[in-house]
Design a protein around this motif. Structure first.
Motif, PDB file in Angstrom:
ATOM      1  N   ASN A 223      -0.377  14.618   1.578  1.00 44.42           N
ATOM      2  CA  ASN A 223       0.538  14.143   0.532  1.00 44.42           C
ATOM      3  C   ASN A 223       1.718  15.096   0.318  1.00 44.42           C
TER       4      ASN A 223
ATOM      5  N   VAL B  40      -0.627   5.815   5.245  1.00 43.02           N
ATOM      6  CA  VAL B  40      -1.319   5.657   3.957  1.00 43.02           C
ATOM      7  C   VAL B  40      -2.794   5.419   4.236  1.00 43.02           C
TER       8      VAL B  40
ATOM      9  N   SER C 224       3.118   1.907  -2.172  1.00 44.61           N
ATOM     10  CA  SER C 224       3.685   2.186  -3.503  1.00 44.61           C
ATOM     11  C   SER C 224       2.602   2.221  -4.576  1.00 44.61           C
ATOM     12  N   ASP C 225       2.993   2.655  -5.780  1.00 43.90           N
ATOM     13  CA  ASP C 225       2.072   2.572  -6.923  1.00 43.90           C
ATOM     14  C   ASP C 225       2.799   1.873  -8.073  1.00 43.90           C
TER      15      ASP C 225
ATOM     16  N   SER D  88      -4.516   6.711  -0.983  1.00 44.03           N
ATOM     17  CA  SER D  88      -4.162   5.606  -1.873  1.00 44.03           C
ATOM     18  C   SER D  88      -5.408   5.015  -2.502  1.00 44.03           C
TER      19      SER D  88
ATOM     20  N   TYR E   1       0.815  -1.223   0.000  1.00 44.97           N
ATOM     21  CA  TYR E   1       0.000   0.000   0.000  1.00 44.97           C
ATOM     22  C   TYR E   1       0.848   1.271   0.000  1.00 44.97           C
TER      23      TYR E   1
ATOM     24  N   SER F 135      -5.967   4.030   2.625  1.00 46.68           N
ATOM     25  CA  SER F 135      -6.463   3.254   1.484  1.00 46.68           C
ATOM     26  C   SER F 135      -7.988   3.311   1.438  1.00 46.68           C
TER      27      SER F 135
ATOM     28  N   ALA G  20       1.082   8.319  -5.250  1.00 43.73           N
ATOM     29  CA  ALA G  20       0.518   7.554  -4.128  1.00 43.73           C
ATOM     30  C   ALA G  20       1.615   6.820  -3.358  1.00 43.73           C
TER      31      ALA G  20
ATOM     32  N   ILE H  88      -0.916   1.625   7.605  1.00 48.62           N
ATOM     33  CA  ILE H  88      -1.943   1.714   6.552  1.00 48.62           C
ATOM     34  C   ILE H  88      -3.297   1.718   7.255  1.00 48.62           C
TER      35      ILE H  88
ATOM     36  N   ARG I 134      -3.688   2.326  -6.857  1.00 48.70           N
ATOM     37  CA  ARG I 134      -2.218   2.305  -6.961  1.00 48.70           C
ATOM     38  C   ARG I 134      -1.741   1.962  -8.376  1.00 48.70           C
TER      39      ARG I 134
ATOM     40  N   GLY J  82      -9.167   7.811  -7.341  1.00 48.19           N
ATOM     41  CA  GLY J  82      -7.861   8.014  -7.978  1.00 48.19           C
ATOM     42  C   GLY J  82      -8.017   8.696  -9.324  1.00 48.19           C
TER      43      GLY J  82
END
Ligand SMILES: Cc1cc2nc3c(=O)[nH]c(=O)nc-3n(C[C@H](O)[C@H](O)[C@H](O)COP(=O)(O)OP(=O)(O)OC[C@H]3O[C@@H](n4cnc5c(N)ncnc54)[C@H](O)[C@@H]3O)c2cc1C
Length: 451
Positions: A446, A81, A24-25, A63, A22, A83, A73, A37, A66, A136
């Motif tokens: 962010n 993070v 990373s993208d 997030s 979670y 989600s 993200a 998370i 991703r 997103g």
């Protein structure tokens, strides 16, 4: 106050696997390093998270699915993070307004399928819709393959509910068609990459599907003929998609997948065009392009299976390249400047990357090109990135001279933030920073992304 005070234990994860996943993208150039998370289930949970973050000075990274390609993200610095995968309900459909309201974690494809059940479409479409989320898409103002006809995500949003960086819950526009009551704040959140606050509810409008569509796959040898073909087809038909595929991009897909080129011989350039018109009208235009010797070969799809196979060549490019550590550039110029841009950039890349594969493709019908530089197998990642950044300076100088953008649709994130000045003036960037301060005075949303 701590997350355990207002979230259930299953809404908090700190195990290594979750932190990696979670944090990373889709970009591969950073190392994820979040501290926790959190999985909110409601707007109230999100507002509580912001309250906690302000009290404890914790940075928050929203997030979605991703699938982002700008590392927007990514959590690289002990952030929390957030989600949205558990806020994934389609809430209601308004038959009179043709609008759907959903939570931000709804997968884009699920929304597309829901629209189909109503005999309508949600026309934002691209190769990652099976994983990306509507929240997103809003936060990146996603484009895709049908922008030439239907526009960007921005054009389909009628209302947003957001939680700002101060924890305030705002409903923006309330799906009004007309609303001349001052600044339209929803547009600030669209494309804001999670830097102003969280999207917690999205209302989109739907539209009827196109009536009769045809897909063409065309081969060209000369670059300058692309715009002649573009002019011809856009003047005569309603064009849904106008996509460019280079010889190397097609070769990569053909060798990595079960799909074959729909034309007999290879060519330097291919165009995939989807049109709304009768077969007879399209065949007449196709014949004109041949008579003018702009095309060297081409097919008009004869059935839905062939249509799907032609689209598969285009839609499998990113996936195919992802195994080769691509350094991606996603740039745009006005359509009329596309050939000039391609010629200048091709020259630059040939000189600066003499032994490197550079794969071109993109939504050329809206001036958007994806340039993928593939890492030579004998070069280490750090040296490769250094070389790419050097060439970026030159590439973005060309973009600036042509009045284009360093990011057409993937966003700025971490990947492009050092280059924002090639597209936005100092004054513009300063105003953007001041806007962020209004919505996020503590700088918890962010941080480090975009600027
Ligand atoms: C194979 C492939 C093809 C692609 N093709 C295209 C294309 O054609 N066109 C295109 O535009 N993009 C394309 N993309 C990029 C990507 O799919 C889009 O940018 C997509 O909109 C990202 O959505 P996501 O849910 O995955 O967001 P994420 O990657 O999770 O996040 C993207 C940004 O949105 C923020 N965010 C996410 N959810 C929220 C929320 N609820 N509130 C506030 N901020 C939030 C994140 O912090 C981040 O800044 C492609 C990606 C892949 C992998």
């Amino acid at each position: 106050m701590k997350p355990q005070d207002f979230l259930q234990p299953d809404q908090i994860k700190t195990d290594t696997q979750s932190l990696q996943t979670y944090g990373s993208d889709w970009t591969k150039h950073y190392t994820p390093d979040p501290s926790v998370i959190l999985f909110p289930k409601s707007t109230e949970d999100v507002a509580n998270i912001v309250k906690w973050a302000r009290e404890t000075n914790t940075s928050l990274v929203p997030s979605g699915g991703r699938t982002g390609l700008s590392a927007a993200a990514f959590a690289t610095n002990k952030e929390a993070v957030i989600s949205f995968e558990r806020m994934n309900t389609i809430l209601n459909f308004n038959t009179i307004d043709s609008t759907v309201t959903c939570e931000p974690g709804v997968i884009t494809e699920a929304l597309q399928n829901y629209a189909k059940e109503k005999d309508l479409i949600f026309p934002v479409d691209f190769a990652a819709t099976g994983s990306s989320q509507i929240g997103g898409n809003v936060s990146t103002n996603a484009g895709g393959i049908k922008v030439i006809k239907y526009g960007l995500t921005r054009d389909w949003i009628t209302s947003l509910e957001v939680v700002t960086g101060t924890g305030e819950v705002l409903t923006l526009n309330n799906s009004l068609v007309k609303n001349a009551s001052g600044y339209d704040l929803k547009h600030l959140f669209i494309g804001s990459e999670g830097t102003l606050g969280f999207i917690t509810k999205v209302t989109v409008k739907l539209c009827p599907p196109p009536k009769q569509t045809q897909v063409l796959f065309l081969s060209l040898e000369k670059l300058e003929n692309i715009l002649k073909v573009y002019s011809l087809f856009t003047q005569k038909h309603s064009v849904l998609a106008f996509e460019y595929i280079s010889k190397l991009a097609a070769q990569k897909v053909v060798s990595a997948t079960k799909y074959n080129l729909p034309v007999e011989d290879e060519a330097s350039h291919y165009l995939l065009i989807e049109l709304e018109d009768t077969a007879d009208n399209i065949e007449a235009t196709f014949a004109t392009a041949f008579e003018n010797e702009w095309l060297t070969d081409g097919v008009i799809s004869q059935n839905s299976q062939q249509t799907q196979e032609i689209w598969a060549i285009r839609e499998n490019i990113s996936e195919t390249l992802s195994t080769e550590y691509p350094y991606k550039n996603d740039v745009s110029v006005k359509v009329s400047k596309v050939t000039e841009f391609l010629e200048q950039t091709d020259q630059l890349l040939k000189t600066d990357y003499p032994n490197t594969e550079v794969v071109w493709f993109g939504h050329i019908g809206d001036g958007n090109m994806h340039i993928n530089i593939l890492k030579p197998s004998d070069m280490d990642s750090e040296a490769f990135l250094k070389q790419c950044h050097k060439v970026d300076e030159k590439l973005f100088t060309i973009i600036k001279e042509l009045g284009g953008s360093i990011s057409a649709e993937h966003g700025v994130g971490l990947v492009k933030k050092d280059y924002l000045k090639y597209t936005r003036s100092e004054a513009e960037i300063e105003i953007m920073k001041q806007i962020k301060k209004v919505f996020d005075p503590d700088g918890i949303m962010n941080p480090g992304k975009m600027f």
